[in-house]
Design an enzyme around this catalytic site. Structure first.
Site, PDB file in Angstrom:
ATOM      1  N   TYR A 253      -2.909  -4.450 -10.869  1.00 15.99           N
ATOM      2  CA  TYR A 253      -2.996  -5.419  -9.779  1.00 15.99           C
ATOM      3  C   TYR A 253      -4.208  -5.130  -8.895  1.00 15.99           C
ATOM      4  O   TYR A 253      -4.974  -6.036  -8.541  1.00 15.99           O
ATOM      5  CB  TYR A 253      -1.708  -5.385  -8.953  1.00 15.99           C
ATOM      6  CG  TYR A 253      -1.718  -6.301  -7.750  1.00 15.99           C
ATOM      7  CD1 TYR A 253      -1.414  -7.653  -7.887  1.00 15.99           C
ATOM      8  CD2 TYR A 253      -2.028  -5.820  -6.481  1.00 15.99           C
ATOM      9  CE1 TYR A 253      -1.411  -8.506  -6.788  1.00 15.99           C
ATOM     10  CE2 TYR A 253      -2.027  -6.660  -5.376  1.00 15.99           C
ATOM     11  CZ  TYR A 253      -1.726  -8.000  -5.530  1.00 15.99           C
ATOM     12  OH  TYR A 253      -1.728  -8.835  -4.439  1.00 15.99           O
ATOM     13  N   TYR A 254      -4.392  -3.867  -8.552  1.00 19.69           N
ATOM     14  CA  TYR A 254      -5.533  -3.514  -7.714  1.00 19.69           C
ATOM     15  C   TYR A 254      -6.818  -3.406  -8.518  1.00 19.69           C
ATOM     16  O   TYR A 254      -7.914  -3.535  -7.964  1.00 19.69           O
ATOM     17  CB  TYR A 254      -5.233  -2.240  -6.921  1.00 19.69           C
ATOM     18  CG  TYR A 254      -4.464  -2.568  -5.667  1.00 19.69           C
ATOM     19  CD1 TYR A 254      -5.120  -2.965  -4.512  1.00 19.69           C
ATOM     20  CD2 TYR A 254      -3.076  -2.560  -5.655  1.00 19.69           C
ATOM     21  CE1 TYR A 254      -4.422  -3.322  -3.376  1.00 19.69           C
ATOM     22  CE2 TYR A 254      -2.372  -2.921  -4.527  1.00 19.69           C
ATOM     23  CZ  TYR A 254      -3.061  -3.302  -3.383  1.00 19.69           C
ATOM     24  OH  TYR A 254      -2.364  -3.673  -2.263  1.00 19.69           O
ATOM     25  N   HIS A 411      -1.179   3.294  -3.047  1.00 26.85           N
ATOM     26  CA  HIS A 411      -0.426   2.168  -3.600  1.00 26.85           C
ATOM     27  C   HIS A 411       0.432   2.572  -4.800  1.00 26.85           C
ATOM     28  O   HIS A 411       1.066   1.721  -5.414  1.00 26.85           O
ATOM     29  CB  HIS A 411      -1.383   1.040  -4.000  1.00 26.85           C
ATOM     30  CG  HIS A 411      -1.951   0.309  -2.835  1.00 26.85           C
ATOM     31  ND1 HIS A 411      -1.174  -0.408  -1.965  1.00 26.85           N
ATOM     32  CD2 HIS A 411      -3.229   0.205  -2.384  1.00 26.85           C
ATOM     33  CE1 HIS A 411      -1.945  -0.939  -1.022  1.00 26.85           C
ATOM     34  NE2 HIS A 411      -3.177  -0.586  -1.256  1.00 26.85           N
ATOM     35  N   HIS A 413       3.516   4.270  -7.029  1.00 31.26           N
ATOM     36  CA  HIS A 413       4.965   4.411  -6.924  1.00 31.26           C
ATOM     37  C   HIS A 413       5.397   5.723  -7.571  1.00 31.26           C
ATOM     38  O   HIS A 413       4.673   6.306  -8.388  1.00 31.26           O
ATOM     39  CB  HIS A 413       5.665   3.235  -7.596  1.00 31.26           C
ATOM     40  CG  HIS A 413       5.577   1.967  -6.817  1.00 31.26           C
ATOM     41  ND1 HIS A 413       6.365   0.870  -7.086  1.00 31.26           N
ATOM     42  CD2 HIS A 413       4.806   1.609  -5.754  1.00 31.26           C
ATOM     43  CE1 HIS A 413       6.073  -0.107  -6.232  1.00 31.26           C
ATOM     44  NE2 HIS A 413       5.132   0.323  -5.429  1.00 31.26           N
TER      45      HIS A 413
END
Length: 711
Positions: A253-254, A411, A413
């Site tokens: 995503y990034y 960012h 997890h």
């Protein structure tokens, strides 16, 4: 940094003290020399014509509105926030419309809008709603958005530079762009020198502005960092944020988001100083990054939503339109990229867009092929990685993502050895992604929700092992950033695709090994998903292995005694406080199964272990007073008090439901008799039956040549 990169950096250091090439405008995405060809291409090539008509339509809408430069006061999604976004897009669209149409009205609009900003910008303080823990901007609530604003605006300014009077240019540059450069490089210096996507956007904004305004010092700073020593800046960002395979450490995503400033600034460098050969840096790493980003999607184009990801993003996003066009036109003309461009249904109105649209019109496109692959993480490619297993064509592909990558900075997890499973165009075992309603002001101003920390980042929110109801590294991101899993094995054989990895740091004194495979057996059309998760410790622990699923639970080998009232949260922290315990049953000594119906297809997961298991059926939603959490369901295998444990599961995709004809076929699994025969730290032996035929597999952790064998 390797020797080649050091040599390249030294070359940059020698070049940059020299004055920049004579200024020609435009010269970023659209170069002056190519304007006539792009104007002609707009008439001749359908994709470029469609793309330009969209740009011109937006530009014409902007011209019909009153110039509006409001005092910044709102968070993400608020009125002033959205207006300033509209303004930077209007500036870029009008700049392109001016170059293609030659109509002065578009340049006049940009001039008036930027003069209005120039009259107001220096009066504005830091944004009143700046995000807690983040560097505030002046136009937006966080400095990142200010950087993005300038990346777009400086392109539009470059496109109309010669159409604005010298006196107005002086006003715009003196009272807007130069104060903005001071804010970016002095007030936001920590971000300017940060190896992070916020730093990348800052660097690109400063470097591109330096080129357009003919300010070499800003270009030098952008390339080599504020100290101009190469320890930070653009090249350091490329070196430290990407692996040799082109994987961006914060995740897909990034990677999508960060690629835009990387490739736009590279294009600016290429156009202004082609002798630097920026697109060749690190063995054409930017091209690899774009290809890798595309491979990090499922066949519907959606990015794998690991880490802080918004799940709606696809490769049709603007960042990948830029990336695909530039990768094809400026780095390497791979015909597979033309297939992606066709699916994106637009190109940049630029030199690169012209090349892509021309070659598509000439029939040069070839189908983009998704391939099983191991994508390494870390600057040297030795910090774990992502394993992608794929079986079947794009219309109905099974895909398994195995995450054994590094933390991924802020960012990231806490999901070491997590898996995501897709089939039949949908998520089967999904990832939650980020807890955020982006730009929805009513939901915490569009920022990350509190539940992003209390739920989405926690280990229990993922399809991986949880020890003693706590998260990896006790949810300490700094500690997690120092460690990474190790890839043990990867194989992309079509009939036996395998990825295996080990994690020894997530929990003190606990070793975790996971081996996941797509097995093709001749009796079945679809591959079987085999998952073997081992955990070893000298002390007793509770081990929880959740399988978050999409769809409906329709069958199980055990009786479900769902709680009909008085639901209770499963725990008090590390995400367990958000879980409702709907049912808890003891599995048979030989394991059991759960069947899910999802998108008119059945998925039966057979499971067994070397000690007795409890099966818990869970749903998300406890301790959620603002109703922020999305509907999610899981079944979880729990070993309450053991030292060593091996969880084995096989998931079969089978059958079909036709709701129109009200028919159901293949509702029962053909897999049976799953057995764990032997398990220790060196070897695992298991067997199962498919339509009566016995299949026996052996995993040999100490023998890479014969890592997994069919006996």
């Amino acid at each position: 940094m390797n020797c080649l990169n050091k040599l390249v950096l030294c070359f940059f250091c020698l070049i940059f003290p020299v004055a920049l090439n004579a200024q020609v405008h435009p010269n970023i995405m659209l170069s002056k020399a190519n304007v006539p060809a792009v104007r002609k291409g707009v008439q001749n090539y359908p994709l470029l014509k469609t793309s330009y008509n969209k740009v011109k339509s937006e530009a014409d809408k902007a011209l019909k509105t009153i110039i509006n430069v409001p005092q910044p006061k709102d968070g993400g999604g608020g009125a002033t926030h959205e207006q300033h976004k509209k303004n930077y897009l209007a500036i870029l669209n009008c700049g392109l419309a001016y170059q293609i149409s030659g109509d002065q009205k578009y340049a006049d609009y940009i001039s008036k809008l930027l003069l209005t900003y120039a009259a107001e910008y220096e009066k504005w303080p830091l944004h009143p709603k700046r995000k807690e823990g983040h560097e505030g901007g002046k136009i937006f609530w966080q400095s990142l958005n200010d950087f993005v604003w300038q990346v777009y605006v400086i392109q539009g300014y470059d496109l109309v530079y010669d159409a604005i009077s010298p006196s107005d240019r002086k006003t715009i540059e003196t009272h807007l762009f130069l104060p903005m450069m001071k804010f970016f490089t002095v007030d936001c210096k920590p971000t300017f020198d940060k190896i992070h996507n916020h730093g990348t956007w800052n660097i690109a904004a400063v470097g591109m502005t330096g080129y357009v305004l003919n300010k070499p010092e800003y270009v030098q700073m952008a390339i080599k960092g504020s100290a101009k020593d190469g320890k930070t800046g653009y090249l350091a960002q490329i070196d430290q944020l990407f692996s040799p395979d082109g994987y961006y450490t914060e995740g897909p995503y990034y990677q999508r988001y960060a690629l835009l400033p990387f490739v736009i600034f590279a294009k600016a460098i290429q156009n202004h100083q082609p002798e630097l050969k920026i697109f060749q840096y690190r063995n054409q790493l930017l091209s690899k990054a774009i290809s890798t980003c595309l491979q990090l999607t499922y066949t519907d184009g959606a990015f794998f939503p690991i880490n802080d990801a918004i799940k709606d993003k696809t490769y049709e996003s603007a960042e990948l339109v830029y990336g695909v066009d530039l990768a094809y036109a400026d780095i390497k003309a791979q015909p597979e990229l033309l297939d992606v461009a066709q699916k994106q249904r637009e190109v940049i109105v630029s030199d690169a867009g012209l090349k892509v649209a021309t070659d598509i019109a000439q029939g040069k496109a070839k189908p983009f092929v998704y391939t099983p692959q191991l994508i390494t993480d870390g600057p040297s490619g030795n910090e774990g990685g992502l394993g992608i297993l794929r079986y079947g064509n794009n219309d109905d592909q099974q895909c398994l993502l195995f995450k054994a990558a590094s933390q991924g900075m802020g960012h990231g997890h806490f999901d070491r050895l997590n898996i995501l499973y897709y089939d039949n165009g949908v998520e089967v075992f999904p990832d939650y992604g980020a807890a955020r309603f982006i730009n929805i002001e009513a939901k915490k101003g569009g920022d990350y929700l509190p539940e992003n920390k209390t739920w989405a980042k926690q280990t229990i929110a993922h399809n991986t092992l949880v020890v003693d109801q706590s998260s990896n590294f006790k949810a300490n991101a700094d500690a997690a950033q120092q460690q990474h899993p190790d890839i043990l094995y990867f194989n992309a054989d079509p009939n036996l695709q395998v990825i295996s990895a080990k994690e020894t740091n997530a929990y003190p004194g606990v070793e975790m090994l996971r081996t996941t495979a797509l097995l093709k057996v001749k009796e079945l059309e679809k591959s079987l998903l085999l998952d073997v998760f081992q955990v070893h410790s000298a002390k007793d622990h509770q081990y929880d292995l959740p399988f978050w699923y999409k769809g409906h639970l329709v069958d199980a080998s055990f009786k479900l005694n769902g709680k009909t009232d008085n639901l209770k949260a499963l725990g008090t922290k590390y995400g367990y406080e958000h879980l409702w315990l709907n049912s808890e049953e003891r599995a048979a000594s030989n394991g059991g199964y759960v069947t899910i119906l999802n998108n008119k297809r059945f998925y039966t997961t057979h499971f067994t272990a070397d000690s007795s298991l409890m099966v818990k059926v869970l749903s998300l939603g406890a301790n959620d007073p603002d109703l922020n959490l999305l509907e999610s369901k899981a079944f979880m295998l729990t070993a309450p008090k053991v030292k060593d444990q091996t969880f084995v599961s096989i998931t079969e995709a089978h059958g079909q439901v036709n709701s129109v004809n009200e028919t159901t076929t293949g509702a029962s699994s053909t897999v049976s008799d799953l057995k764990l025969i032997y398990s220790d730290q060196n070897q695992v032996k298991l067997s199962f039956k498919v339509k009566g035929k016995i299949y026996s597999y052996q995993i040999n952790y100490q023998n890479k040549e014969k890592f997994i064998q069919l006996n």
